[in-house]
Design a protein around this motif. Sequence first.
Motif, mmCIF file in Angstrom:
data_model
loop_
_atom_site.group_PDB
_atom_site.id
_atom_site.type_symbol
_atom_site.label_atom_id
_atom_site.label_comp_id
_atom_site.label_asym_id
_atom_site.label_seq_id
_atom_site.Cartn_x
_atom_site.Cartn_y
_atom_site.Cartn_z
ATOM 1 N N ASP A 64 0.852 -1.187 0.000
ATOM 2 C CA ASP A 64 0.000 0.000 0.000
ATOM 3 C C ASP A 64 0.890 1.241 0.000
ATOM 4 O O ASP A 64 1.695 1.425 0.911
ATOM 5 N N LEU A 65 0.739 2.075 -0.999
ATOM 6 C CA LEU A 65 1.565 3.269 -1.093
ATOM 7 C C LEU A 65 0.833 4.468 -0.495
ATOM 8 O O LEU A 65 -0.387 4.456 -0.317
ATOM 9 N N THR A 66 1.588 5.514 -0.157
ATOM 10 C CA THR A 66 1.024 6.716 0.450
ATOM 11 C C THR A 66 0.089 7.425 -0.527
ATOM 12 O O THR A 66 0.425 7.608 -1.700
ATOM 13 N N ASP A 67 -1.075 7.822 -0.041
ATOM 14 C CA ASP A 67 -2.015 8.592 -0.861
ATOM 15 C C ASP A 67 -1.463 10.010 -1.004
ATOM 16 O O ASP A 67 -1.519 10.814 -0.074
ATOM 17 N N LEU A 68 -0.924 10.327 -2.168
ATOM 18 C CA LEU A 68 -0.264 11.610 -2.370
ATOM 19 C C LEU A 68 -1.237 12.776 -2.297
ATOM 20 O O LEU A 68 -0.847 13.903 -1.975
ATOM 21 N N ASP A 69 -2.511 12.526 -2.577
ATOM 22 C CA ASP A 69 -3.502 13.603 -2.516
ATOM 23 C C ASP A 69 -3.725 14.094 -1.087
ATOM 24 O O ASP A 69 -4.219 15.204 -0.871
ATOM 25 N N GLN A 70 -3.389 13.251 -0.100
ATOM 26 C CA GLN A 70 -3.639 13.602 1.297
ATOM 27 C C GLN A 70 -2.497 14.387 1.933
ATOM 28 O O GLN A 70 -2.611 14.834 3.074
ATOM 29 N N LEU A 71 -1.384 14.553 1.218
ATOM 30 C CA LEU A 71 -0.251 15.290 1.779
ATOM 31 C C LEU A 71 -0.614 16.756 1.961
ATOM 32 O O LEU A 71 -1.283 17.355 1.127
ATOM 33 N N GLN A 72 -0.156 17.337 3.065
ATOM 34 C CA GLN A 72 -0.413 18.739 3.364
ATOM 35 C C GLN A 72 0.860 19.557 3.191
ATOM 36 O O GLN A 72 1.930 19.145 3.639
ATOM 37 N N VAL A 73 0.738 20.705 2.541
ATOM 38 C CA VAL A 73 1.886 21.586 2.382
ATOM 39 C C VAL A 73 2.402 22.008 3.754
ATOM 40 O O VAL A 73 1.630 22.273 4.671
ATOM 41 N N ASP A 74 3.714 22.005 3.890
ATOM 42 C CA ASP A 74 4.419 22.441 5.108
ATOM 43 C C ASP A 74 4.446 21.384 6.205
ATOM 44 O O ASP A 74 4.871 21.655 7.316
ATOM 45 N N GLU A 75 4.004 20.146 5.924
ATOM 46 C CA GLU A 75 4.109 19.083 6.925
ATOM 47 C C GLU A 75 5.364 18.255 6.674
ATOM 48 O O GLU A 75 5.828 18.121 5.544
ATOM 49 N N GLU A 76 5.927 17.728 7.765
ATOM 50 C CA GLU A 76 7.019 16.773 7.653
ATOM 51 C C GLU A 76 6.394 15.418 7.335
ATOM 52 O O GLU A 76 5.671 14.861 8.154
ATOM 53 N N ALA A 77 6.616 14.924 6.143
ATOM 54 C CA ALA A 77 5.917 13.732 5.685
ATOM 55 C C ALA A 77 6.879 12.576 5.461
ATOM 56 O O ALA A 77 8.034 12.761 5.086
ATOM 57 N N THR A 78 6.372 11.373 5.712
ATOM 58 C CA THR A 78 7.063 10.141 5.343
ATOM 59 C C THR A 78 6.217 9.462 4.281
ATOM 60 O O THR A 78 5.039 9.178 4.518
ATOM 61 N N ILE A 79 6.815 9.225 3.122
ATOM 62 C CA ILE A 79 6.051 8.794 1.949
ATOM 63 C C ILE A 79 6.597 7.473 1.429
ATOM 64 O O ILE A 79 7.801 7.344 1.178
ATOM 65 N N LEU A 80 5.727 6.494 1.285
ATOM 66 C CA LEU A 80 6.074 5.227 0.649
ATOM 67 C C LEU A 80 5.530 5.283 -0.774
ATOM 68 O O LEU A 80 4.318 5.419 -0.976
ATOM 69 N N ALA A 81 6.410 5.234 -1.776
ATOM 70 C CA ALA A 81 5.969 5.455 -3.152
ATOM 71 C C ALA A 81 6.890 4.737 -4.136
ATOM 72 O O ALA A 81 7.976 4.260 -3.780
ATOM 73 N N ARG A 82 6.418 4.683 -5.392
ATOM 74 C CA ARG A 82 7.195 4.048 -6.456
ATOM 75 C C ARG A 82 7.645 5.109 -7.462
ATOM 76 O O ARG A 82 6.875 5.995 -7.836
ATOM 77 N N VAL A 83 8.893 5.007 -7.887
ATOM 78 C CA VAL A 83 9.441 5.943 -8.864
ATOM 79 C C VAL A 83 8.915 5.583 -10.255
ATOM 80 O O VAL A 83 8.931 4.417 -10.655
ATOM 81 N N VAL A 84 8.426 6.611 -10.983
ATOM 82 C CA VAL A 84 7.939 6.364 -12.348
ATOM 83 C C VAL A 84 8.768 7.097 -13.398
ATOM 84 O O VAL A 84 8.713 6.767 -14.583
ATOM 85 N N ASP A 85 9.567 8.084 -12.964
ATOM 86 C CA ASP A 85 10.369 8.813 -13.947
ATOM 87 C C ASP A 85 11.536 9.490 -13.239
ATOM 88 O O ASP A 85 11.442 9.838 -12.056
ATOM 89 N N LEU A 86 12.626 9.657 -13.963
ATOM 90 C CA LEU A 86 13.808 10.347 -13.450
ATOM 91 C C LEU A 86 14.424 11.141 -14.591
ATOM 92 O O LEU A 86 14.754 10.588 -15.640
ATOM 93 N N ARG A 87 14.556 12.442 -14.375
ATOM 94 C CA ARG A 87 15.173 13.304 -15.384
ATOM 95 C C ARG A 87 16.183 14.212 -14.710
ATOM 96 O O ARG A 87 15.902 14.774 -13.649
ATOM 97 N N THR A 88 17.343 14.340 -15.335
ATOM 98 C CA THR A 88 18.401 15.194 -14.801
ATOM 99 C C THR A 88 18.683 16.316 -15.794
ATOM 100 O O THR A 88 18.790 16.078 -16.997
ATOM 101 N N ARG A 89 18.788 17.541 -15.275
ATOM 102 C CA ARG A 89 19.061 18.700 -16.127
ATOM 103 C C ARG A 89 20.088 19.593 -15.442
ATOM 104 O O ARG A 89 20.278 19.535 -14.221
ATOM 105 N N TYR A 90 20.761 20.386 -16.261
ATOM 106 C CA TYR A 90 21.743 21.327 -15.729
ATOM 107 C C TYR A 90 21.047 22.590 -15.238
ATOM 108 O O TYR A 90 20.081 23.067 -15.836
ATOM 109 N N MET A 91 21.534 23.126 -14.102
ATOM 110 C CA MET A 91 20.983 24.374 -13.585
ATOM 111 C C MET A 91 21.433 25.543 -14.453
ATOM 112 O O MET A 91 22.561 25.553 -14.956
ATOM 113 N N GLN A 92 20.546 26.515 -14.627
ATOM 114 C CA GLN A 92 20.843 27.635 -15.508
ATOM 115 C C GLN A 92 21.641 28.734 -14.822
ATOM 116 O O GLN A 92 22.451 29.405 -15.458
#
Length: 745
Positions: A64-92
């Motif tokens: 059972d993964l963490t319901d991302l819709d239930q996360l609150q801005v500014d809370e210290e959260a612990t999230i169990l989730a699956r990675v679906v994408d990874l992209r790396t870019r250079y800072m401007q």
Amino acid sequence: MSSTDPGVPESGAAKPGNPYSDLLLELGRLVGATTAKQVAKGLDITTVGQMLHQFPRRYIARGDLTDLDQLQVDEEATILARVVDLRTRYMQTRKGTISDVVITDNSGRPSSLVISFFNGFKAKQELKPGVLAMFSGKVGSYGGHKVLTNPGYVLLADDELAEHEVEIHASKPVPLYPATAKFPSWKTEHVIKVLLPILDFAMIPDPVPKHIAAREKLMPLAEAYDEIHIPSSMDTWPRARKRFRFQEALALQTALAQKRAEATRLDATSRAAVSGGLLDAFDAQLPYTLTGGQREIGALVATEIAAGHPMHRLLQGEVGSGKTVIALRAMLQVIDAGGQAAFLAPTEVLAAQHLHSISALLGALGAGTLIGGQHATKVTLLTGSMPAAAKKKALLAAASGEAGIVIGTHALLSDIVQFADLGLIVVDEQHRFGVEQRDALRAKALKPPHVLVMTATPIPRTVAMTVFGDLEVSELTELPAGRAPILTHVSPLSEHPGWEPRVWSRTREEIDAGHQVYVVCPKIGEAPDDDDVPPAEGDTRPMAGVLDVVQYLRRVPVLAGTRIEVLHGRLDSADKQGTMAAFARGEIDVLVATTVIEVGVDVHNATLMVILDADRFGISQLHQLRGRVGRGGLKGTCLLVTSLEKDHPSRKRLDAVAATTDGFVLAKQDLEMRREGDILGARQSGGGSGLRMLSVLRDEDLIERARQDATEIISKDPELAFHPALKLEIEMYLTEKNEAFLERG
């Protein structure tokens, strides 16, 4: 989880096979100094017992993964989730890269969260699409979307690919512990897993007496420690939580019962009623009949202040329910018995208002002297902004005993303030004062004085039993005759933008009918940091400010010729009191104000309140504000103006306030909508609510039972000499933060 994570005790720690049972042991004795130092810094925990009682906040079944819709801005959260994408870019703007990791909760909804790692070489290598991981960090907001930046993380074995050893544990829940920025959930889990085999739980006495544990069907203590931290299935941890929830309730309520018992052992001066005195004279001239609730609570208070030990009572009731009359009758009883009363108010505006209302109620009875023995006393005011000569006169009246009633703000707490014989302290809006301030006033009495605490912010019964548990609680539920009901309407400008002109037309109608209007704004204006009501995290909408609104209203054609003035916290005290007095005299038609008018302002001719950006205010604050209208027998109306869309969560608060005028119903709804820490005072203390497992709303019946048990235990064993395990539990429970939590009552 990776065994290289910080939090794994070092080699100097105690080893299994050397059992310990002392929960007061320093944590470093068992897990090593380095780990203990990390725990102390990250969690403010120093003993074995405190660490064991750092219980998981919740559990996730593996898969059972963490319901991302239930996360609150500014809370210290612990999230169990699956990675679906990874992209790396250079800072401007500077050297380096940003790796954006997109995670999902597999809910089927378009739920995802972007996690950004700056120069995250390790994250780039490990967080490939398909990887299962646990992340810990503060949820932020960027471009209207929730984000995490540089969180801590650990990789988890994927159940489908797990080897036999992992499969054995696949059905076991994953505990998620309270986390801080420097101490994520899995660090706590590491320390707990090292402690559990070392400790001999069979040697730890149960703080819950056997007959109570049997009645509650509590899981045995040793089993509960294992199941709360390493549950064998999703079915076992609820029973463990039930055990520790009751254990916490019993410890808290026993500590409060001890405080109540200690108060009964203090020696106070009895202030028995005197026949034919000031109180009788006041009752004879009172122009209205007391309600049944006022009579009942008044009799109870009269009995308690006549006793030889100090009264400690919380009196709560709606705005206008008649608390002031009860307090005044108690003050007059004390004056009849030769004592004085101090009335502590949170603001100068409110103190001046109380002086006016109490003087008006007393009439000629408030124009005499205490020491003259007449059927009259003197009421005096003491505030910080008074001229030196007036302040000196007030100080002399208090010290000599000339003034029977001294009304004031924090100025009453000053070392230079003395009383001849302080017998009663009345504290208005207790939540605005700290324990140090209350004790500073108590110290001015010859003997412990009687204390009557009042609040117009209704508090659910279980909150009152928990936060004000050392006080006896009385509730006024009736409104006196002459109080008209207040009609409340939501004015949603997002759906009906044309309603705004109607708001000001409605304002003019009240003025033309000879009445007055409040317009309340969440900020003053001009300065960027002057918000009377702080904006919600991520909310960038401009807020209505007093200074801008008053200029706007003076240009609205329908309000032409009306007298519009302002009232806010940046005005000096004389201007505030002058404006309020002018409004009370009817010389101002529209008062544009901040929440400075929230409590105590009493203008009977005010019949309409317009609250702009009403969604910026909390339920209890809206309820308090609207209580300022309809106070003179005239029908009151409150318009909650908002630009929020209909389906916005904050609109629920406005709908709730519009649906009922029952403050106790609203207080319960407020508790349901908010985090309990907020309503229990965490914001004032800067930390958590002080409760580990308890929910004052969910656990109402449990708290009631624990309170009855605690009262019975203390009545038979006040020092807990025959309940050493419960005494130890209280000592562990009463951390510095929880001591402050208990003392707020």
